[in-house]
Design an enzyme around this catalytic site. Sequence first.
Site, short mmCIF file in Angstrom:
data_model
loop_
_atom_site.label_atom_id
_atom_site.label_comp_id
_atom_site.label_asym_id
_atom_site.label_seq_id
_atom_site.Cartn_x
_atom_site.Cartn_y
_atom_site.Cartn_z
N ASP A 265 -3.74 30.52 13.40
CA ASP A 265 -3.10 30.30 14.70
C ASP A 265 -4.13 30.49 15.81
OD1 ASP A 265 -1.42 30.12 16.90
OD2 ASP A 265 -0.42 32.04 16.55
N HIS B 269 1.11 28.84 13.53
CA HIS B 269 1.92 28.99 14.74
C HIS B 269 3.25 28.24 14.61
CE1 HIS B 269 2.41 30.16 18.92
NE2 HIS B 269 3.07 29.03 19.05
N SER C 134 6.02 33.02 20.58
CA SER C 134 5.16 32.05 21.26
C SER C 134 5.24 32.24 22.78
CB SER C 134 5.56 30.64 20.83
OG SER C 134 4.63 29.68 21.27
#
Length: 402
Positions: free
Chosen positions: A342, A372, A195
């Site tokens: 995502d 995600h 991320s």
Amino acid sequence: MDFLWVLMVFGTILFLGLSLLAIWAVYFHLSNTDIPPKVSQPFKLRVLHCLLIMLFGLVAVLKKMRLSNGYDILRSVMDGIPPGKDPHLSITNLILDGLPVRMYQPRSPCDGRRRGILYFHGGIGLYGSVDAYERVCRHIAKNSNSLVASVEYRLAPTNPYPTQFLDCLKAAVHFLKNVEDFGVDPASVIICGDSSGGTLAAAVCQSLVSRPDLPKVRSQILIYPFLQGIDFNLPSYQRNGRMPLLSQRHVVEFGLQYLQKDLALTSKALKGFHMSKEKRLKYGKWLWPEKKPEELECEDDAPTWPEESADEVFEPTFSPLIAEDAVIRQLPEMYILTCTADVFMDDGCLYKKRLEDNGVKVTWYQLEDGFHGVVYFIDHCLFSFAGARLGLDSIVDYIKSL
């Protein structure tokens, strides 16, 4: 008796308050969330999202009462309950050049020096810690038989951007300079992040190409990374804009908090008002490769933010996707994991294309039923997801292939 009466009243009020909060969370979730059919274990994801909504609601109340700033509670929850001891790993907390780092060293024998993996955790630069990603780092270290060093970089808003990048770069430089002291092969150093940690990993690798005094990084591993803050309406943003845990709107709101901008700018950023026609023309070949320059030329100027500057968004340390070709072509080979459900999927695919166009080897793994943050949930008991193990096993297989 008076004490018992007060306790009963307090308990009743607390129960009613939590019940109302739960009802509101379920209503909010059902009204604002869409989960694509490919995502596995959707009911578990819905329950998790409702609990998260309740938590944010509780934090909002405490902030109104000035009992908490919210960050401490959310960070503690994300840290979770620490796992027990692992007999297969030696785990040590160190300070490297002023930065706390947790090292995971496999106890299993190794011929020669090990691979060394520098790990930058996710959390939007606002949350996350080495504690929160303990299970992820343990899994990678143990199953790939590699040393993993997880960096505790400082978080915003107390430490404003680009502190997070500077901390990670400092840790990488120190690690590379002293790599043999850790029993790591200088030719086998990997920089990894998930991320926003993937953003940091990509930006650090870009910065290191100008450091011939350091060992060359063997590979970069980016796990569903955020790679650009220019267009929040790419197809994956539109398709997954109402996904739990990280929606299209959440990306912008968290990004504004990270950069310490006014949240009132969220709607403008979603409409692209922070990007001028000049910027669209400059970055169009990388963000919208299917469009011809004349198509971008014909697009009207979007109104800009008169009250604030968005210059940070156009820095490669924030948006690694827009680094110059001269930097991109010097990067180490890359493994990138993207998830179908995502918002950041297109970020990863566009970065993959940029590296491949510049002659850099890329290994791409698409987690079809992933969302995600899925990797974070490895070994989290009731809230473990099958996609977490699939994704991490793919990463481990890649590491072992190097």
